[in-house]
Scaffold this motif. Structure first.
Motif, PDB file in Angstrom:
ATOM      1  N   SER A 118       0.813  -1.224   0.000  1.00 13.93           N
ATOM      2  CA  SER A 118       0.000   0.000   0.000  1.00 13.93           C
ATOM      3  C   SER A 118       0.838   1.262   0.000  1.00 13.93           C
ATOM      4  O   SER A 118       0.366   2.332  -0.382  1.00 13.93           O
ATOM      5  N   ASP A 119       2.108   1.153   0.447  1.00 14.67           N
ATOM      6  CA  ASP A 119       3.003   2.314   0.445  1.00 14.67           C
ATOM      7  C   ASP A 119       4.417   1.821   0.158  1.00 14.67           C
ATOM      8  O   ASP A 119       5.099   1.295   1.050  1.00 14.67           O
ATOM      9  N   ILE A 120       4.839   1.978  -1.082  1.00 11.32           N
ATOM     10  CA  ILE A 120       6.139   1.436  -1.517  1.00 11.32           C
ATOM     11  C   ILE A 120       7.276   2.010  -0.682  1.00 11.32           C
ATOM     12  O   ILE A 120       8.192   1.287  -0.263  1.00 11.32           O
ATOM     13  N   GLY A 121       7.228   3.306  -0.410  1.00 18.19           N
ATOM     14  CA  GLY A 121       8.325   3.950   0.310  1.00 18.19           C
ATOM     15  C   GLY A 121       8.491   3.446   1.728  1.00 18.19           C
ATOM     16  O   GLY A 121       9.594   3.529   2.292  1.00 18.19           O
ATOM     17  N   ARG A 122       7.431   2.920   2.347  1.00 22.25           N
ATOM     18  CA  ARG A 122       7.505   2.446   3.724  1.00 22.25           C
ATOM     19  C   ARG A 122       7.870   0.959   3.831  1.00 22.25           C
ATOM     20  O   ARG A 122       8.116   0.462   4.929  1.00 22.25           O
ATOM     21  N   SER A 126      12.154  -1.664   0.129  1.00 24.35           N
ATOM     22  CA  SER A 126      12.096  -0.690  -0.955  1.00 24.35           C
ATOM     23  C   SER A 126      13.464  -0.059  -1.183  1.00 24.35           C
ATOM     24  O   SER A 126      14.134   0.358  -0.224  1.00 24.35           O
ATOM     25  N   PRO A 135       6.340   9.452  -9.339  1.00 19.12           N
ATOM     26  CA  PRO A 135       6.006   8.939  -7.997  1.00 19.12           C
ATOM     27  C   PRO A 135       5.003   7.801  -8.083  1.00 19.12           C
ATOM     28  O   PRO A 135       4.022   7.872  -8.822  1.00 19.12           O
ATOM     29  N   ARG A 137       3.026   4.874  -5.406  1.00 24.48           N
ATOM     30  CA  ARG A 137       2.779   4.550  -4.003  1.00 24.48           C
ATOM     31  C   ARG A 137       2.391   3.095  -3.803  1.00 24.48           C
ATOM     32  O   ARG A 137       2.942   2.411  -2.943  1.00 24.48           O
ATOM     33  N   THR A 138       1.439   2.614  -4.609  1.00 27.92           N
ATOM     34  CA  THR A 138       0.939   1.250  -4.420  1.00 27.92           C
ATOM     35  C   THR A 138       1.563   0.306  -5.431  1.00 27.92           C
ATOM     36  O   THR A 138       1.998   0.716  -6.519  1.00 27.92           O
ATOM     37  N   SER A 157       0.970  -0.502 -10.671  1.00 23.65           N
ATOM     38  CA  SER A 157       1.071   0.552  -9.667  1.00 23.65           C
ATOM     39  C   SER A 157       0.061   1.646  -9.976  1.00 23.65           C
ATOM     40  O   SER A 157      -0.244   1.910 -11.142  1.00 23.65           O
ATOM     41  N   GLY A 158      -0.452   2.255  -8.907  1.00 25.63           N
ATOM     42  CA  GLY A 158      -1.308   3.415  -9.051  1.00 25.63           C
ATOM     43  C   GLY A 158      -2.710   3.131  -9.542  1.00 25.63           C
ATOM     44  O   GLY A 158      -3.029   3.432 -10.693  1.00 25.63           O
ATOM     45  N   PRO A 164      -5.593   1.364  -2.573  1.00 22.87           N
ATOM     46  CA  PRO A 164      -4.606   0.285  -2.738  1.00 22.87           C
ATOM     47  C   PRO A 164      -5.232  -0.895  -3.483  1.00 22.87           C
ATOM     48  O   PRO A 164      -6.459  -1.044  -3.519  1.00 22.87           O
TER      49      PRO A 164
END
Length: 439
Positions: A118-122, A126, A135, A137-138, A157-158, A164
Motif C-alpha cells: 500500500s506504500d512502496i516507500g515504507r 524498498s 512517484p 505509491r501502491t 502501480s497506481g 490500494p
C-alpha cells in the motif's frame, strides 16, 4: 410484517456489499475471458508481452504496468517492458538504466508469491526510485510461470481511484498470469517453429556463384503463418558461352512435401539447362516428362530465361510455365512486363506444347523475376499488385541490385500469406559488348 421482522440497516449494507462484490466478480470474469481471447490471438512474443501488461492495467484499473523478464539464471531481469508512462515521464527517464531486479522487484524474484504493497516507500525492502521516475505509491506484483519455471513478474502501480490494490485485484491478476504463461509459451513455440522452417527452406535454396560481368541479387522471405514451408525457389548460373540462365519457380503447396519437391525440381532443371543448346521451352517440357515418369505430381509454376550475348547487346530467351511475367527495367527508366503466352504449369499436361519468347535487352538493363507472394493479395486483383511492383521498381531503377532487391521485398504489395522469392539480374553496361568488358 412487523417492524421487528424488517432487516436491520447493517444487514442491508452487508447484502449490498455482497451484491456489489458479485457484480464486480462477474465483470472481472467477463473481462478475463475477453483477455484470454485477446492475448491468445497474438503470436509474436513482443506483442504478447505488451498485450499482457496492457490487459492487466485495464483489469485492475492501474495507471502504470510493467513486465520484467528474468535472465537465464533467474536472478535478475534481462528485459523490462513498462507501459503507462507519458511522453514527459519517458523523457525524464532518458538515459536511466532499466531495472535489474533489486528492491521490491528483487523481493518478488526471490519470493514469487503475490505481493501487495500500500506504500512502496515504507516497505522495508524498498530501494527507492531513480531520478526522474514518476512517484508511485501502491504496488501489485504477480509472478508469471512458463512450464513450471518463473518466466518473469507482472507489476502494477497506481490504481486510478487512488485506493490500494485489494484481494479481488490480486485474484484477477493471478488468473491473468496463468493465462499469460500459456500465451508466452505458444509465442515461443511459434518463434521456434517459424525459425526452424525458415532455416530449412533457406538450406534448400542455392547460393549464387560468381555471375560476373552480370550483377545479381536474391531474396527469400517466408510467409507469416507459423511452420509455413513453401515451394518458392530461384537459381542463376553462367554458361561457357557467356550466357546467363535465370530461373524462378513455385511448387504449389505449403508443407514439407512441397519443399522437398522444390529441391528436386530445381536440381533437375539446372541439369537440363546447363548445356545451353536447347531453348527454355524444351527444358521445361523435358522436366515435365521426367516429373511424370518418376511419379512426381507437384504442380509447379516456373520461368526459365537465358540471356545471351550478341554484338550489339543481349538477347533474352524465355519460356513461362504459368508463372508471373518477368519485369524489365530499361536504362532509359522505362519499366515493362514481358507479357507473352504463359503456357501451363508443370505437372498438368506434359504433352502440351510450350512457347518460347525473345526480347532484346539494351546494355545495363535489369531483369526482375519473382514469385506470386510478392504481388498477390487475396482482397485485390493481381493487376493492382503488379502495378504497385512496377511503380516501386521504377522508383529504385537507378539503385544497385542489392538495394533494388531489398526495396522490392520491403515494399511489396503482397499480403504476407505466401512466401516470396525475388531474383534481380542486371546485364553488363555499354562497356561490355557481348559480355566482354573493356578495361
Amino acid at each position: 410484517m412487523s417492524l421487528l421482522n424488517l432487516p436491520l440497516s447493517s444487514d442491508l449494507d452487508r447484502i449490498g456489499e455482497q451484491m456489489h462484490a458479485l457484480a464486480r466478480a462477474q465483470r472481472s470474469l467477463q473481462a478475463l475471458l475477453e483477455a484470454v481471447l485477446g492475448i491468445s490471438s497474438e503470436l509474436e512474443l513482443p506483442a504478447v508481452l505488451r498485450r499482457i501488461v496492457r490487459t492487466a492495467m485495464d483489469m485492475a484499473g492501474a495507471r502504470y504496468g510493467a513486465l520484467g523478464v528474468l535472465d537465464e539464471s533467474g536472478e535478475f531481469l534481462s528485459e523490462f517492458i513498462p507501459l503507462g508512462l507519458s511522453s514527459v515521464e519517458l523523457r525524464n527517464l532518458s538515459g536511466v538504466e532499466l531495472p535489474r531486479g533489486r528492491g521490491l522487484l528483487g523481493h518478488l524474484i526471490h519470493h514469487p508469491e503475490p505481493l501487495r504493497v500500500s506504500d512502496i516507500g515504507r516497505h522495508p525492502e524498498s530501494a527507492g526510485f531513480p531520478p526522474g521516475h514518476p512517484p508511485m505509491r501502491t504496488l501489485l506484483g504477480v509472478a508469471i510461470s512458463v512450464r513450471g519455471r518463473v518466466y518473469g513478474n507482472l507489476y502494477l502501480s497506481g490504481r486510478r481511484d487512488g485506493k490500494p490494490f485489494d484481494e479481488h485485484d490480486e485474484g484477477v491478476i493471478r488468473a491473468l498470469a496463468g493465462t499469460a504463461g500459456v500465451a508466452i509459451e505458444n509465442a515461443r513455440l511459434y518463434q521456434q517453429v517459424r525459425g526452424s522452417s525458415e532455416q530449412f527452406q533457406r538450406l534448400l535454396l542455392p547460393r549464387l556463384l560468381d555471375l560476373g560481368p552480370f550483377q545479381a541479387c536474391t531474396i527469400y522471405r517466408p510467409a507469416n503463418a507459423p511452420g509455413h514451408l513453401g515451394g518458392d525457389w530461384y537459381d542463376a548460373f553462367k554458361l561457357e558461352d557467356g550466357s546467363c540462365v535465370a530461373v524462378i519457380g513455385d511448387v504449389i503447396g505449403h508443407d514439407l512435401e512441397a519443399a522437398a519437391s522444390m529441391s528436386q525440381i530445381r536440381n533437375m532443371l539446372r541439369a537440363l539447362s546447363f548445356d545451353g543448346r536447347t531453348p527454355p521451352s524444351t527444358e521445361l517440357s523435358r522436366l515435365d516428362r521426367i516429373m511424370l515418369a518418376t511419379g512426381g505430381n507437384a504442380v509447379t509454376t516456373a520461368c526459365v530465361a537465358r540471356i545471351e550475348p550478341v554484338y550489339e547487346g543481349w538477347i533474352m530467351r524465355w519460356s513461362n510455365a504459368g508463372h508471373p511475367p518477368p519485369l524489365v527495367l530499361l536504362p532509359d527508366g522505362q519499366v515493362l512486363y514481358l507479357e507473352a503466352e504463359p503456357g501451363i504449369p508443370l505437372g498438368v499436361d506434359a504433352d502440351m506444347p510450350r512457347p518460347d519468347h525473345t526480347y532484346a535487352l539494351p546494355p545495363g538493363s535489369t531483369v526482375v523475376m519473382y514469385t506470386d507472394g510478392l504481388v498477390e493479395r487475396h482482397d485485390e486483383p493481381l493487376d493492382r499488385g503488379l502495378e504497385s511492383l512496377a511503380a516501386t521498381a521504377g522508383r529504385h531503377a537507378g539503385d544497385g541490385v542489392d538495394d533494388l532487391c531489398a526495396a522490392l521485398a520491403d515494399h511489396h504489395p503482397g499480403d504476407g500469406h505466401d512466401d516470396l522469392a525475388v531474383l534481380v539480374l542486371r546485364v553488363p553496361g555499354p562497356g561490355c559488348p557481348g559480355g566482354v568488358c573493356s578495361s
